[in-house]
Write a protein that holds these residues in place. Structure first.
Motif, PDB file in Angstrom:
ATOM      1  N   ILE A 176       9.302 -18.588  18.249  1.00 40.02           N
ATOM      2  CA  ILE A 176       8.382 -18.824  19.362  1.00 40.02           C
ATOM      3  C   ILE A 176       8.712 -20.136  20.064  1.00 40.02           C
ATOM      4  O   ILE A 176       8.718 -20.215  21.301  1.00 40.02           O
ATOM      5  CB  ILE A 176       6.916 -18.775  18.879  1.00 40.02           C
ATOM      6  N   ASN A 177       9.012 -21.177  19.313  1.00 37.58           N
ATOM      7  CA  ASN A 177       9.344 -22.465  19.923  1.00 37.58           C
ATOM      8  C   ASN A 177      10.634 -22.395  20.731  1.00 37.58           C
ATOM      9  O   ASN A 177      10.698 -22.935  21.836  1.00 37.58           O
ATOM     10  CB  ASN A 177       9.413 -23.567  18.871  1.00 37.58           C
ATOM     11  N   TRP A 228       2.158 -29.822  24.212  1.00 36.24           N
ATOM     12  CA  TRP A 228       2.953 -28.619  24.002  1.00 36.24           C
ATOM     13  C   TRP A 228       3.102 -28.335  22.504  1.00 36.24           C
ATOM     14  O   TRP A 228       3.063 -27.191  22.065  1.00 36.24           O
ATOM     15  CB  TRP A 228       4.302 -28.775  24.663  1.00 36.24           C
ATOM     16  N   SER A 254      11.868 -19.721  22.160  1.00 40.40           N
ATOM     17  CA  SER A 254      11.548 -18.912  23.325  1.00 40.40           C
ATOM     18  C   SER A 254      10.736 -19.693  24.348  1.00 40.40           C
ATOM     19  O   SER A 254      10.997 -19.625  25.561  1.00 40.40           O
ATOM     20  CB  SER A 254      10.792 -17.656  22.890  1.00 40.40           C
ATOM     21  N   GLU A 255       9.735 -20.447  23.892  1.00 41.52           N
ATOM     22  CA  GLU A 255       8.905 -21.244  24.793  1.00 41.52           C
ATOM     23  C   GLU A 255       9.741 -22.283  25.543  1.00 41.52           C
ATOM     24  O   GLU A 255       9.583 -22.468  26.745  1.00 41.52           O
ATOM     25  CB  GLU A 255       7.798 -21.962  24.002  1.00 41.52           C
ATOM     26  N   ALA A 283       7.180 -13.751  28.085  1.00 39.77           N
ATOM     27  CA  ALA A 283       6.203 -14.052  27.034  1.00 39.77           C
ATOM     28  C   ALA A 283       5.934 -12.806  26.188  1.00 39.77           C
ATOM     29  O   ALA A 283       5.777 -12.901  24.964  1.00 39.77           O
ATOM     30  CB  ALA A 283       4.908 -14.583  27.643  1.00 39.77           C
ATOM     31  N   ARG A 302      12.063 -20.469  28.085  1.00 39.87           N
ATOM     32  CA  ARG A 302      11.290 -19.946  29.214  1.00 39.87           C
ATOM     33  C   ARG A 302      10.843 -21.070  30.132  1.00 39.87           C
ATOM     34  O   ARG A 302      10.935 -20.975  31.352  1.00 39.87           O
ATOM     35  CB  ARG A 302      10.088 -19.130  28.729  1.00 39.87           C
ATOM     36  N   TYR A 303      10.351 -22.147  29.558  1.00 39.13           N
ATOM     37  CA  TYR A 303       9.844 -23.247  30.381  1.00 39.13           C
ATOM     38  C   TYR A 303      10.965 -23.934  31.158  1.00 39.13           C
ATOM     39  O   TYR A 303      10.879 -24.096  32.375  1.00 39.13           O
ATOM     40  CB  TYR A 303       9.098 -24.268  29.518  1.00 39.13           C
ATOM     41  N   ASP A 330       1.863 -24.948  20.790  1.00 40.13           N
ATOM     42  CA  ASP A 330       2.749 -24.084  19.995  1.00 40.13           C
ATOM     43  C   ASP A 330       2.226 -23.887  18.576  1.00 40.13           C
ATOM     44  O   ASP A 330       2.348 -22.799  18.011  1.00 40.13           O
ATOM     45  CB  ASP A 330       4.171 -24.645  19.960  1.00 40.13           C
ATOM     46  N   GLU A 380       8.805 -12.395  23.843  1.00 42.84           N
ATOM     47  CA  GLU A 380       8.652 -13.402  22.790  1.00 42.84           C
ATOM     48  C   GLU A 380       7.693 -12.922  21.705  1.00 42.84           C
ATOM     49  O   GLU A 380       7.998 -12.995  20.511  1.00 42.84           O
ATOM     50  CB  GLU A 380       8.135 -14.696  23.411  1.00 42.84           C
TER      51      GLU A 380
END
Length: 150
Positions: free
Chosen positions: A27-28, A64, A30-31, A130, A34-35, A68, A133
């Motif tokens: 997840i981290n 952030w 991917s985040e 998202a 994406r950001y 997360d 993800e």
């Protein structure tokens, strides 16, 4: 196993935490991708009149990190519970992830859009990424339950 004896089983905390750690790494990653690759540049293009829109500094980084952490625990916990209740498997993993995605990301982006702080084109990129993800996170939780929960 019936609903009455589900509560008699001790919760597999160790397996849950290992699963959350692995899902959290995904997840981290991917985040961050994406950001930095999509959302930040798109926001800066869409709102050039706002100085330092979509910043990344120590304060933002700290928030952030909190976001997360909450996200990873909510995703892992909700999907884990869903799979316990309705059965493991790819279909249920993706279905549970989709419910969590709608509850977190769809509501988030609708709120941001409602405040005039995003555009439909940003949402059209951010929401599917998202969802992907969380779908992958759902598969990780499904795998982790089978590997670590015994």
């Amino acid at each position: 196993m019936t609903a009455t004896n589900l509560h008699d089983q001790p919760f597999p905390w160790r397996g849950f935490l290992w699963t959350a750690l692995i899902a959290g790494i995904w997840i981290n990653i991917s985040e961050v991708v994406r950001y930095f690759a999509f959302v930040m540049p798109m926001l800066r293009d869409a709102f050039p009149q706002i100085a330092d829109v979509a910043p990344m500094d120590l304060g933002v980084f700290a928030i952030w990190g909190l976001w997360d952490t909450i996200l990873v625990l909510a995703v892992t916990g909700a999907i884990w519970i869903y799979l316990d209740r309705f059965g493991a498997g790819i279909r249920n993993s993706v279905l549970a992830a989709t419910f969590v995605w709608a509850a977190i990301f769809v509501i988030l982006w609708l709120g941001v859009w409602n405040m005039g702080l995003t555009t439909p084109s940003i949402i059209a990129v951010a929401l599917p990424l998202a969802w992907l993800e969380l779908a992958i996170a759902g598969l990780i939780v499904n795998w982790g339950r089978s590997c670590f929960a015994s």
